[in-house]
Design a protein around this motif. Sequence first.
Motif: not given
Length: 109
Positions: A70-72, A26-30, A75-80
């Motif tokens: 989350n990238v900074r 899970v990742a949250w936007r800032a 609205d961008q995310f890096v997913a693997a």
Amino acid sequence: ALRVFDAATGKQLKVFEGHTHHVLSVAWRADGRELVSAGADNIVKVWDYLTGDRKKNIEGWDKEVTSIVNVRASDQFVAASGANQVRLVRSSGPRGRARRGPCAAASRW
């Protein structure tokens, strides 16, 4: 399901249901208004935290999506994924760029 708890009280605040297999990351936007979940069902889901609604499904992985960050403050995310694929995705737009192979995580965007 993805569940959010208040760390101080242990009270459950929200439940986000929709994955058909385990949620792995899970990742949250800032700004805290949006979260993104990655699952063993090969899907990334974008959620509106305030309403609890699913905003978007991002599909196209060959195996489980194991990690998302989350990238900074964007609205961008890096997913693997387990298929040696790393993808830059946008929660508000079309699919981003992808890299494949054992060195995908180390490559520059």
